[in-house]
Every structure is written in structure tokens, then in C-alpha cells.
Design a protein around this motif. Structure first.
Motif, PDB file in Angstrom:
ATOM      1  N   GLY A  78       0.817  -1.214   0.000  1.00 15.19           N
ATOM      2  CA  GLY A  78       0.000   0.000   0.000  1.00 15.19           C
ATOM      3  C   GLY A  78       0.845   1.257   0.000  1.00 15.19           C
ATOM      4  N   PRO A  79       0.344   2.346   0.592  1.00 22.13           N
ATOM      5  CA  PRO A  79      -0.845   2.496   1.436  1.00 22.13           C
ATOM      6  C   PRO A  79      -2.176   2.305   0.687  1.00 22.13           C
ATOM      7  CG  PRO A  79       0.276   4.628   1.154  1.00 22.13           C
ATOM      8  CD  PRO A  79       1.080   3.599   0.446  1.00 22.13           C
ATOM      9  N   ALA A  80      -3.165   1.804   1.448  1.00 23.66           N
ATOM     10  CA  ALA A  80      -4.452   1.466   0.850  1.00 23.66           C
ATOM     11  C   ALA A  80      -5.526   2.521   1.113  1.00 23.66           C
ATOM     12  CB  ALA A  80      -4.926   0.119   1.388  1.00 23.66           C
ATOM     13  N   PHE A  81      -5.216   3.519   1.967  1.00 19.40           N
ATOM     14  CA  PHE A  81      -6.191   4.582   2.284  1.00 19.40           C
ATOM     15  C   PHE A  81      -7.525   3.966   2.690  1.00 19.40           C
ATOM     16  CE2 PHE A  81      -3.070   6.118  -0.801  1.00 19.40           C
ATOM     17  CZ  PHE A  81      -2.430   7.030   0.012  1.00 19.40           C
ATOM     18  N   ASN A  82      -8.641   4.393   2.051  1.00 22.05           N
ATOM     19  CA  ASN A  82      -9.930   3.816   2.457  1.00 22.05           C
ATOM     20  C   ASN A  82     -10.458   2.844   1.406  1.00 22.05           C
ATOM     21  OD1 ASN A  82     -12.002   3.431   4.241  1.00 22.05           O
ATOM     22  ND2 ASN A  82     -13.246   5.134   3.485  1.00 22.05           N
ATOM     23  N   ALA A  83      -9.574   2.287   0.585  1.00 21.74           N
ATOM     24  CA  ALA A  83     -10.001   1.331  -0.446  1.00 21.74           C
ATOM     25  C   ALA A  83     -10.124  -0.052   0.197  1.00 21.74           C
ATOM     26  CB  ALA A  83      -8.991   1.316  -1.583  1.00 21.74           C
ATOM     27  N   GLY A  84     -11.355  -0.540   0.307  1.00 21.48           N
ATOM     28  CA  GLY A  84     -11.627  -1.748   1.081  1.00 21.48           C
ATOM     29  C   GLY A  84     -10.943  -3.001   0.559  1.00 21.48           C
ATOM     30  N   ARG A  85     -11.120  -3.285  -0.735  1.00 19.36           N
ATOM     31  CA  ARG A  85     -10.525  -4.515  -1.275  1.00 19.36           C
ATOM     32  C   ARG A  85      -9.007  -4.432  -1.194  1.00 19.36           C
ATOM     33  NH1 ARG A  85     -12.893  -3.782  -6.997  1.00 19.36           N
ATOM     34  NH2 ARG A  85     -12.595  -1.698  -6.194  1.00 19.36           N
ATOM     35  N   TYR A  86      -8.465  -3.243  -1.484  1.00 18.22           N
ATOM     36  CA  TYR A  86      -7.010  -3.037  -1.442  1.00 18.22           C
ATOM     37  C   TYR A  86      -6.484  -3.234  -0.007  1.00 18.22           C
ATOM     38  CZ  TYR A  86      -2.655  -0.549  -2.853  1.00 18.22           C
ATOM     39  OH  TYR A  86      -1.369  -0.196  -3.139  1.00 18.22           O
ATOM     40  N   GLY A  87      -7.226  -2.698   0.964  1.00 18.35           N
ATOM     41  CA  GLY A  87      -6.812  -2.844   2.366  1.00 18.35           C
ATOM     42  C   GLY A  87      -6.812  -4.301   2.796  1.00 18.35           C
ATOM     43  N   MET A  88      -7.847  -5.036   2.366  1.00 20.63           N
ATOM     44  CA  MET A  88      -7.907  -6.465   2.698  1.00 20.63           C
ATOM     45  C   MET A  88      -6.716  -7.190   2.077  1.00 20.63           C
ATOM     46  SD  MET A  88     -10.657  -6.964   4.499  1.00 20.63           S
ATOM     47  CE  MET A  88     -11.608  -8.406   4.496  1.00 20.63           C
ATOM     48  N   ALA A  89      -6.367  -6.828   0.843  1.00 14.50           N
ATOM     49  CA  ALA A  89      -5.259  -7.490   0.149  1.00 14.50           C
ATOM     50  C   ALA A  89      -3.940  -7.187   0.863  1.00 14.50           C
ATOM     51  CB  ALA A  89      -5.204  -7.034  -1.312  1.00 14.50           C
ATOM     52  N   CYS A  90      -3.727  -5.913   1.208  1.00 19.56           N
ATOM     53  CA  CYS A  90      -2.482  -5.528   1.893  1.00 19.56           C
ATOM     54  C   CYS A  90      -2.363  -6.276   3.218  1.00 19.56           C
ATOM     55  CB  CYS A  90      -2.460  -4.025   2.145  1.00 19.56           C
ATOM     56  SG  CYS A  90      -2.212  -3.046   0.646  1.00 19.56           S
ATOM     57  N   GLY A  91      -3.464  -6.321   3.967  1.00 20.65           N
ATOM     58  CA  GLY A  91      -3.450  -7.013   5.252  1.00 20.65           C
ATOM     59  C   GLY A  91      -3.158  -8.493   5.083  1.00 20.65           C
ATOM     60  N   ALA A  92      -3.794  -9.118   4.099  1.00 14.01           N
ATOM     61  CA  ALA A  92      -3.624 -10.560   3.890  1.00 14.01           C
ATOM     62  C   ALA A  92      -2.183 -10.888   3.503  1.00 14.01           C
ATOM     63  CB  ALA A  92      -4.584 -11.044   2.801  1.00 14.01           C
ATOM     64  N   ILE A  93      -1.596 -10.075   2.653  1.00 12.02           N
ATOM     65  CA  ILE A  93      -0.215 -10.336   2.226  1.00 12.02           C
ATOM     66  C   ILE A  93       0.742 -10.197   3.409  1.00 12.02           C
ATOM     67  CG2 ILE A  93       1.679  -9.304   0.884  1.00 12.02           C
ATOM     68  CD1 ILE A  93      -0.038  -9.249  -1.456  1.00 12.02           C
ATOM     69  N   CYS A  94       0.630  -9.090   4.136  1.00 12.28           N
ATOM     70  CA  CYS A  94       1.533  -8.866   5.273  1.00 12.28           C
ATOM     71  C   CYS A  94       1.379  -9.981   6.303  1.00 12.28           C
ATOM     72  CB  CYS A  94       1.256  -7.519   5.927  1.00 12.28           C
ATOM     73  SG  CYS A  94       1.671  -6.122   4.869  1.00 12.28           S
ATOM     74  N   SER A  95       0.126 -10.328   6.565  1.00 10.50           N
ATOM     75  CA  SER A  95      -0.151 -11.326   7.585  1.00 10.50           C
ATOM     76  C   SER A  95       0.377 -12.708   7.184  1.00 10.50           C
ATOM     77  CB  SER A  95      -1.656 -11.349   7.803  1.00 10.50           C
ATOM     78  OG  SER A  95      -2.018 -12.341   8.670  1.00 10.50           O
ATOM     79  N   SER A  96       0.407 -13.003   5.891  1.00 15.38           N
ATOM     80  CA  SER A  96       0.935 -14.301   5.440  1.00 15.38           C
ATOM     81  C   SER A  96       2.459 -14.332   5.467  1.00 15.38           C
ATOM     82  CB  SER A  96       0.491 -14.593   4.004  1.00 15.38           C
ATOM     83  OG  SER A  96      -0.878 -14.446   3.880  1.00 15.38           O
TER      84      SER A  96
END
Lengths: 356, 76
Positions: free
Chosen positions: A96-114
Motif C-alpha cells: 500500500g498504502p491502501a487509504f480507504n479502499a476496502g478490497r485493497y486494504g484487505m489485500a495488503c493485510g492478507a499479504i503482510c499477515s501471510s
């Protein structure tokens, strides 16, 4: 690919969506993942600001994926991308940063978390209402960003500051000091002032009406218990609501294509189906081609009519619509409260809500 | 919105493309949809099959409304 030679001290892999990856806007949100050598889009600023802070970094690769493609194929995308990222031997991954983009935020979180369990430090940034925050804040250090892209430089500066500490193995301070969201981790430390003194000082501030800050915020989980099931559909009134932006052609209430400040209430009486002449999508957060061709794909009026005969319920003669695209939680709550008051008044007993 | 309508006392079935977002915002009866730009359709199918698909999704939502649950449930 996979070349781990070091031109610089630290290697970074950057994850961005199709927009920041230079592929295109919403019409390209179905873009499959791919990798570019070196920095791309916001990655250039990221690299520049790292170097300004005297961190000798190189963005060795930028990994790009369309937001819709990621959201709809998350497991497969992760299975494909995580080994790709690993092969670059990054010292840090930034998403990211993903700002308030929902799908993008979910993707960023999922990648980092994995990546974290593999020993690859990964950070991202998003706005406090991004739906990607809650599922990933416990496992990922997430920097708080503005809701819109004008906050890019500020967000990247914060990520750089945090990233440098991670790269150099320096101690990460409390989330607030780092500009991050709290992870819910308790850490013991010695405070110069004993608790009793701090408690009295806090109490005095409270009594004086001065601002004070608790040392232990109580987590707030807002959940609503499920309503009982509907025993019999016969004769009950069922209303349709959509956040997918289906409105009568021309969008008479001018509902905004993103960050909606209002909702609309539109008649269904006498309508057997929707078509490209009667209705359209006002939503700016997905490719509208398919919804405009056949609005039933988002608001299923044709099948409501069929099932009405089959199941014996009564469709509410009005439907409610808004655009769920960066819409603030406050606004969404306000809309729903007003809608619910009307529905209860009108005897609605069940709701089907469709979201894109 | 699903949560606030349910809080007011009306059961909601949420047909949505991104389950994780629905779970995060607190919908209780969740029905996974087809895809983001066409949650209740699939332009690649012949019209009759597409209608059948939409009909089945909607029926699933009605079945969800008729199912007693204690916690968030995904009706896939």
C-alpha cells in the motif's frame, strides 16, 4: 528473478493494486497478479524517502494485483505470490498504502499477515475505517493513513520511519508513537511514576474537565445478536436494500459514486424486472458494465417476482439503495437507522441486502 | 448497514461478494455472491442459466432467513 545480489544494504518488495501499479482503474480490477522489477508508482516515493532518511534500500520488485481479482481469489493469489515475494529475499515488504479502499486494504493485510510467520517483516498503511484493519491489525503493524490519496506522502513518511526501525532491528515503540494502530499487545515496562500518582493525576484532570488518556483502553466489540429465524415466509413483507448503487436511470437523487452522503428510496410497484433502460449503477467502486447491462445482477427484482409466487412472501413496494464505496461508517449507520425506522413503520419483517 | 437494520429488530440476509468484509462489519446471515461487479449474475452464462443462478442465490438468502443461528453464519 530471485537474484539476491545486493546493490544496496536492504532489499524491499512493494505490493500495490492495479491502479498504483499503472495498469488502470476499476475496469482493470480483475487484473491477475504480476511482478515488475524495481519500484513503480508510489514505490518511487517510498524508495526516495527511505534514502533521504539515510537508509540504503532498494525496491527490488513491485508485485501488482487487481483489487477484485485478489478479493475473489485470495487463497490462490497468496499461494502464488508469497513464494514469488520470498524468492526476492526481501528484508522488508511494504504493502500500500491502501487509504480507504476496502478490497485493497484487505489485500495488503492478507499479504503482510501471510509473510510474518515466514520471518519476513511486512508493514502496510490504511485509513481507520478500512475493512482491512480489523482482521489484520493484531498480526500486522498497520500505519494510520488519511482516507484519500492526498495523504500519500504523509503515510509513506510514517511507513519509512517504522520500516527503518525494523530493518535496523531497533526497538518499536508503542503504536501511538509509531503512528500505528494498536495491536492489542501488552508490554511490561517500568514507569518513572508509580501507578497511584498517575491515577490521582488522571482523576484530577478528569475532575477539572481537562483532557486525559486512559492507560488501558477497553476494547469495544460492536456485535448484534442474530434475530430469530423467520418461521414462515407466507404473507411476510420482505424488503430489498443494496449498497451496490442500483438507482433509476439518471440517478435522480445524485447519490455520489464514492463516499456517499445519502441513500435513495425507489418504487418497485408494478416492476417485474429491471433493465438497462429503467435502472443503472451509480457505484464508482466496481466496473459497472455488467450491472448496467442487467441491473438484476445486483438487485434481483426479476427473481424476487418469481419467488414471490413460489414462496408466498410480499415484496416491500420500495427498495433502498446507496453506494458502498469509501462510505464512512458513520454515514452507513445513519442511513440504516433511518431506513430501519421506516421499515418497522411499514411492517417489513425481513431484509435482503446485496453488496458488490 | 446489515448490522444496524438487524439491531433495529429486522433479520437481514447479506448477499455479498467479499465475505470477510461482511464478517468484519457484523452481518449475521451471510450468503456468498458470485463476483464483485455482478454479485447475483454471471454474464458468461447463457441468460437462462444466469437466471437460475440468481434464483438459487436468492433462495439461499431466504433459507438463511429461515435458519435459526446463534452467531455469524456463512451460508455457502
Amino acid at each position: 528473478m530471485g537474484d539476491a545480489s545486493r546493490n544496496r544494504e536492504y532489499r524491499i518488495v512493494h505490493y500495490v493494486n492495479q491502479f498504483f501499479g499503472g495498469v488502470g482503474g476499476e475496469e482493470k480490477a480483475n487484473c491477475e497478479p504480476f511482478t515488475i522489477q524495481g519500484p513503480q508508482g508510489p514505490g518511487r516515493l517510498l524508495e526516495k524517502l527511505f534514502r533521504e532518511e539515510k537508509a540504503d534500500v532498494e525496491i527490488v520488485a513491485t508485485v501488482v494485483c487487481g483489487d477484485s481479482y485478489f478479493a475473489e481469489n485470495q487463497e490462490n493469489v497468496l499461494r502464488e505470490l508469497i513464494p514469488v515475494i520470498r524468492e526476492y529475499h526481501p528484508d522488508l515488504v511494504v504493502a500500500g498504502p491502501a487509504f480507504n479502499a476496502g478490497r485493497y486494504g484487505m489485500a495488503c493485510g492478507a499479504i503482510c499477515s501471510s509473510l510474518q510467520p515466514l520471518g519476513i517483516p511486512a508493514i502496510t498503511a490504511m485509513y481507520k475505517e478500512n475493512p482491512g484493519l480489523d482482521p489484520y491489525r493484531k498480526t500486522v503493524l498497520i500505519v494510520e493513513s488519511a482516507n484519500i490519496v492526498s495523504g500519500m506522502e504523509e503515510a509513506i513518511r510514517k511507513m519509512v520511519r517504522l520500516g527503518i526501525k525494523i530493518l535496523r532491528g531497533e526497538e518499536i515503540e508503542f503504536p501511538k508513537a509509531e503512528g500505528c494502530f494498536e495491536q492489542g499487545i501488552r508490554k511490561n515496562y517500568f514507569h518513572a511514576e508509580p501507578a497511584v500518582g498517575r491515577a490521582i493525576a488522571m482523576l484530577l484532570r478528569k475532575i477539572n474537565g481537562d483532557p486525559f488518556e486512559t492507560e488501558y483502553p477497553i476494547p469495544f466489540f460492536d456485535r448484534v445478536d442474530p434475530q430469530p429465524a423467520i418461521a414462515d415466509l407466507k404473507g411476510i413483507t420482505v424488503a430489498l436494500v443494496t449498497s451496490g448503487g442500483i438507482v433509476p436511470t439518471g440517478n435522480p437523487d445524485h447519490i455520489e459514486s464514492s463516499s456517499a452522503s445519502k441513500y435513495g428510496k425507489y418504487p418497485l410497484e408494478g416492476l417485474e424486472t429491471l433493465n438497462s433502460r429503467t435502472h443503472q449503477s451509480a457505484h464508482g467502486g466496481y466496473d459497472n458494465t455488467y450491472a448496467n447491462d442487467d441491473p438484476n445482477r445486483v438487485l434481483p427484482i426479476d427473481m424476487m417476482r418469481e419467488l414471490e409466487k413460489e414462496l408466498g412472501f410480499k415484496p416491500h413496494p420500495w427498495y433502498y439503495a446507496t453506494v458502498g464505496n469509501g462510505t464512512s461508517v458513520d454515514n452507513a449507520q445513519k442511513f440504516a437507522k433511518e431506513i430501519a425506522v421506516e421499515m418497522i413503520r411499514d411492517g417489513v419483517q425481513a431484509v435482503i441486502l446485496t453488496s458488490t | 448497514m446489515a448490522k444496524e437494520i438487524e439491531r433495529a429488530g429486522i433479520p437481514v440476509a447479506h448477499i455479498c461478494s467479499i465475505i470477510t468484509i461482511s464478517q468484519t462489519v457484523g452481518a449475521n446471515r451471510i450468503v456468498p455472491a458470485v463476483a464483485i461487479p455482478h454479485p447475483l449474475g454471471n454474464p458468461r452464462l447463457p441468460p437462462e442459466e444466469e437466471k437460475e443462478l440468481r434464483r438459487n442465490l436468492l433462495k439461499k438468502a431466504f433459507a438463511a432467513l429461515q435458519t435459526p443461528i446463534q452467531e455469524q453464519t456463512v451460508f455457502s
